[in-house]
Design an enzyme around this catalytic site. Structure first.
Site, PDB file in Angstrom:
ATOM      1  N   THR A   1       2.721   7.450  -4.194  1.00 28.22           N
ATOM      2  CA  THR A   1       4.115   7.213  -3.872  1.00 28.22           C
ATOM      3  C   THR A   1       4.896   6.675  -5.070  1.00 28.22           C
ATOM      4  O   THR A   1       4.312   6.165  -6.038  1.00 28.22           O
ATOM      5  CB  THR A   1       4.243   6.199  -2.727  1.00 28.22           C
ATOM      6  OG1 THR A   1       3.699   4.931  -3.170  1.00 28.22           O
ATOM      7  CG2 THR A   1       3.491   6.663  -1.482  1.00 28.22           C
TER       8      THR A   1
ATOM      9  N   GLY B   1      -0.153   5.169  -1.511  1.00 27.92           N
ATOM     10  CA  GLY B   1      -1.058   6.242  -1.128  1.00 27.92           C
ATOM     11  C   GLY B   1      -2.521   5.846  -1.183  1.00 27.92           C
ATOM     12  O   GLY B   1      -3.392   6.608  -0.778  1.00 27.92           O
TER      13      GLY B   1
ATOM     14  N   PHE C   1       3.917  -9.654  -7.536  1.00 25.36           N
ATOM     15  CA  PHE C   1       5.162 -10.407  -7.462  1.00 25.36           C
ATOM     16  C   PHE C   1       5.900 -10.161  -6.147  1.00 25.36           C
ATOM     17  O   PHE C   1       6.676 -10.985  -5.701  1.00 25.36           O
ATOM     18  CB  PHE C   1       6.088 -10.036  -8.619  1.00 25.36           C
ATOM     19  CG  PHE C   1       5.529 -10.331  -9.983  1.00 25.36           C
ATOM     20  CD1 PHE C   1       4.609 -11.346 -10.174  1.00 25.36           C
ATOM     21  CD2 PHE C   1       5.922  -9.583 -11.084  1.00 25.36           C
ATOM     22  CE1 PHE C   1       4.097 -11.623 -11.434  1.00 25.36           C
ATOM     23  CE2 PHE C   1       5.424  -9.849 -12.343  1.00 25.36           C
ATOM     24  CZ  PHE C   1       4.501 -10.867 -12.529  1.00 25.36           C
ATOM     25  N   GLY C   2       5.701  -9.004  -5.562  1.00 21.57           N
ATOM     26  CA  GLY C   2       6.421  -8.665  -4.348  1.00 21.57           C
ATOM     27  C   GLY C   2       6.226  -7.198  -4.007  1.00 21.57           C
ATOM     28  O   GLY C   2       5.354  -6.525  -4.559  1.00 21.57           O
TER      29      GLY C   2
ATOM     30  N   TYR D   1      -8.122  10.053 -22.551  1.00 24.51           N
ATOM     31  CA  TYR D   1      -8.567  10.036 -21.157  1.00 24.51           C
ATOM     32  C   TYR D   1     -10.011  10.527 -21.137  1.00 24.51           C
ATOM     33  O   TYR D   1     -10.304  11.646 -21.561  1.00 24.51           O
ATOM     34  CB  TYR D   1      -7.680  10.955 -20.317  1.00 24.51           C
ATOM     35  CG  TYR D   1      -7.877  10.818 -18.827  1.00 24.51           C
ATOM     36  CD1 TYR D   1      -6.992  10.085 -18.059  1.00 24.51           C
ATOM     37  CD2 TYR D   1      -8.950  11.427 -18.184  1.00 24.51           C
ATOM     38  CE1 TYR D   1      -7.156   9.964 -16.685  1.00 24.51           C
ATOM     39  CE2 TYR D   1      -9.134  11.307 -16.817  1.00 24.51           C
ATOM     40  CZ  TYR D   1      -8.232  10.580 -16.067  1.00 24.51           C
ATOM     41  OH  TYR D   1      -8.406  10.452 -14.717  1.00 24.51           O
TER      42      TYR D   1
ATOM     43  N   GLY E   1       2.623   4.229 -14.062  1.00 23.88           N
ATOM     44  CA  GLY E   1       1.908   5.491 -14.097  1.00 23.88           C
ATOM     45  C   GLY E   1       2.483   6.486 -15.095  1.00 23.88           C
ATOM     46  O   GLY E   1       3.610   6.363 -15.573  1.00 23.88           O
TER      47      GLY E   1
ATOM     48  N   PHE F   1       0.850  -1.185   0.000  1.00 28.23           N
ATOM     49  CA  PHE F   1       0.000   0.000   0.000  1.00 28.23           C
ATOM     50  C   PHE F   1       0.889   1.239   0.000  1.00 28.23           C
ATOM     51  O   PHE F   1       1.759   1.396   0.846  1.00 28.23           O
ATOM     52  CB  PHE F   1      -0.889  -0.009   1.250  1.00 28.23           C
ATOM     53  CG  PHE F   1      -2.000   1.005   1.250  1.00 28.23           C
ATOM     54  CD1 PHE F   1      -3.278   0.651   0.881  1.00 28.23           C
ATOM     55  CD2 PHE F   1      -1.763   2.320   1.632  1.00 28.23           C
ATOM     56  CE1 PHE F   1      -4.317   1.578   0.887  1.00 28.23           C
ATOM     57  CE2 PHE F   1      -2.784   3.254   1.645  1.00 28.23           C
ATOM     58  CZ  PHE F   1      -4.066   2.892   1.262  1.00 28.23           C
TER      59      PHE F   1
END
Length: 571
Positions: free
Chosen positions: A202, A132, A263-264, A461, A211, A130
């Protein structure tokens, strides 16, 4: 930072002042056929009820020995149950928390992350990284029936190294956008990644979802900025090399980017940073048509004239932008009216035109870019609108809360395609959303802009609004609202997949898009990704139930593994 808004976006001390925009509600009432009975307020925070954590005192004691901090209070678990999708916000407002995390753990370093992964694997717990919590595709919600730990990386928030010779910086994954930029800026650098969620997201989340920032045309998407990454998996640490390029086999770095915690846990990354720009030139331009603006964008990018930002709104978004503009008073209002008359006299209009925000930073080709746009018929509106957009660019998400307060469904989706296909997809998508909305008994307002451009294509968008579904007394209102949204979202995504778009350009997949992943990557491609997942996470500890949900049965027939959310085919 002020207290976070538990049922919506951002902090409680901020709100989008729609009532101070004189034409806004009249425009929305007419566009959406609002009738004044649509209020949908959030429930009382004191009335929220979550199931008790399914952890024994001994297990909690062990978790607290592993991580720097472990929280089990209601507020912490509420803030870590959902992201910020429309579906999330509706359930937050009605206090629906069927699967909250059992605890929120905040590790202070990578060693604690590794110990937490090992403990979860040993106890058959699920673990969700987790950052933001700004996911709009269901990326952080617990979907597993096992005990679930939300692993909040907020304590891992340091710039570990800045190489001012190579122009790279190694940064811990839990660092929020404003803190990251502040640290880099004092050394004369910037990452250049400014998503609309910048204040509440973050570095690790950006990389995990591939992103894109509002200046991605000039600075690139996050995966282009990432030189190397460290990821803690249940099988150990994977670290890619800090080199500018490599041909040493397939790229593990690009496999980790976009993995959304499956995955991690991304613990740190070395990022390519740039010197702060010495100058900025941002202007607004008005085209008579969206197609003329698209042609100008394409010519710029294919002529190696690369702006930091180029954002083109179609006619519907331009009209809406103008209707929702801030009120001007006194001499400013007089200047605006004179300006509008001047623009209209030359055949341009905010009611029928397409607005572009075009920004160059420290570039010798800025004037060439502006001239190229004018050659395609653009009217130069100067710096005012563009500077206001820059100033207010992080405020728009607050508008969603205001609209939902008033019973307006509002959601976004995004895709990307080639220049040759852009116009076709744009028109097909707007029509699909409008038709699907009409089928629910509402009227849609569909607004689209192009905001990320490449030599070979661009992103679309889309923001769509409609009057929220209503239901008869005694019926489940929440179910009606989400059924309406689901029908529209499904139709829009089917349209994207049928018309040459990608499933996601920068929001990621989560569970909301998982049902279409076989169509995006093919059965063999998805099986290869599942095999990698099994290699690094054999007990399926990491963020289960998200983008790897779509699977194949023995007859190679597509199955939606997440049918409780979608109940639709994926092949």
């Amino acid at each position: 930072m002020s207290e976070l808004r538990w049922y919506g976006w951002g902090t409680l001390d901020k709100a989008y002042a729609l009532d101070q925009r004189p034409g806004a509600w009249n425009f929305l009432r007419a566009a959406l056929d609002l009738r004044g009975d649509e209020a949908f307020p959030a429930c009382d925070a004191n009335a929220l009820r979550l199931r008790a954590p399914r952890l024994s005192e001994a297990q909690l004691a062990t978790l607290r020995q592993i991580a720097a901090e472990v929280k089990t209070d209601t507020r912490a678990r509420v803030l870590h149950t959902y992201g910020k999708s429309y579906r999330d916000l509706i359930r937050l407002r009605v206090g629906e928390f069927s699967r909250p995390p059992d605890a929120v753990a905040l590790p202070a370093n990578e060693a604690q992350v590794m110990r937490m992964l090992a403990y979860c694997a040993q106890n058959d717990f699920a673990l969700i990284p987790f950052g933001g919590g700004s996911s709009v595709v269901g990326g952080v919600e617990p979907t597993d029936e096992r005990v679930t730990i939300s692993l909040d990386l907020a304590r891992m928030n340091n710039v570990l190294m800045l190489d001012d010779i190579s122009h790279t910086a190694t940064i811990e994954a839990g660092m929020f956008g404003p803190d990251l930029e502040r640290e880099l800026n004092v050394r004369g650098f910037t990452l250049g990644h400014f998503p609309q969620s910048f204040e509440f997201s973050t570095l690790g989340g950006w990389i995990a979802t591939r992103g894109a920032g509002l200046m991605s045309t000039g600075y690139g998407k996050i995966e282009e900025m990432t030189q190397s990454v460290r990821i803690a998996t249940p099988r150990g640490i994977i670290e890619t090399k800090r080199v500018p390029a490599t041909a040493a086999g397939p790229s593990l770095l690009q496999l980790i980017a976009g993995s959304e915690g499956a995955f991690g846990v991304i613990t740190s990354a070395t990022m390519r940073v740039r010197p702060l720009p010495r100058t900025k030139d941002y202007r607004a331009l008005l085209f008579k048509t969206f197609e003329e603006g698209v042609a100008a964008m394409r010519q710029m990018l294919q002529s190696e004239i690369v702006p930091a930002t180029v954002r083109l709104s179609d006619e519907d978004e331009t009209r809406s932008f103008f209707a929702l503009r801030a009120e001007t008073q006194g001499w400013k209002n007089l200047v605006e009216q004179i300006g509008l008359q001047w623009i209209n006299a030359r055949g341009y209009s905010f009611d029928r035109g397409a607005l572009m925000i075009l920004g160059f930073e420290d570039s010798l080709v800025a004037e060439e870019g502006f001239k190229m746009c004018k050659a395609h018929g653009a009217f130069d509106l100067g710096h005012g609108i563009a500077n206001a957009w820059l100033r207010d660019r992080y405020e728009t998400p607050y508008l969603r809360d205001v609209l939902i307060d008033h019973g307006v469904m509002v959601d976004t989706l995004e895709t990307a395609t080639t220049w040759a296909n852009l116009s076709r997809l744009h028109k097909a998508l707007a029509e699909a959303i409008a038709n699907a909305t009409q089928a629910t008994g509402a009227r849609a307002l569909v607004m689209t802009h192009v905001s990320h451009c490449y030599r070979d294509g661009a992103s679309l968008y889309v923001t769509f609004l409609a009057r929220m579904a209503r239901t008869a007394p005694g019926r489940n209102l929440t179910a009606a609202i989400l059924t309406q949204w689901q029908a529209i979202k499904r139709a829009a995504t089917d349209c994207i997949m049928a018309n040459g778009g990608t499933l996601s350009h920068h929001h990621g997949v989560g569970y909301e898009h998982a049902a279409w992943m076989n169509r995006e990557n093919g059965a063999v491609g998805m099986q290869a990704l599942r095999e990698f997942k099994h290699a690094v996470d054999p007990r399926n500890v990491m963020n289960p139930g998200k983008w790897l949900n779509a699977r194949q049965d023995a007859n190679d027939t597509a199955i939606d593994y997440n049918e409780r959310f979608w109940n639709l085919p994926t092949g």
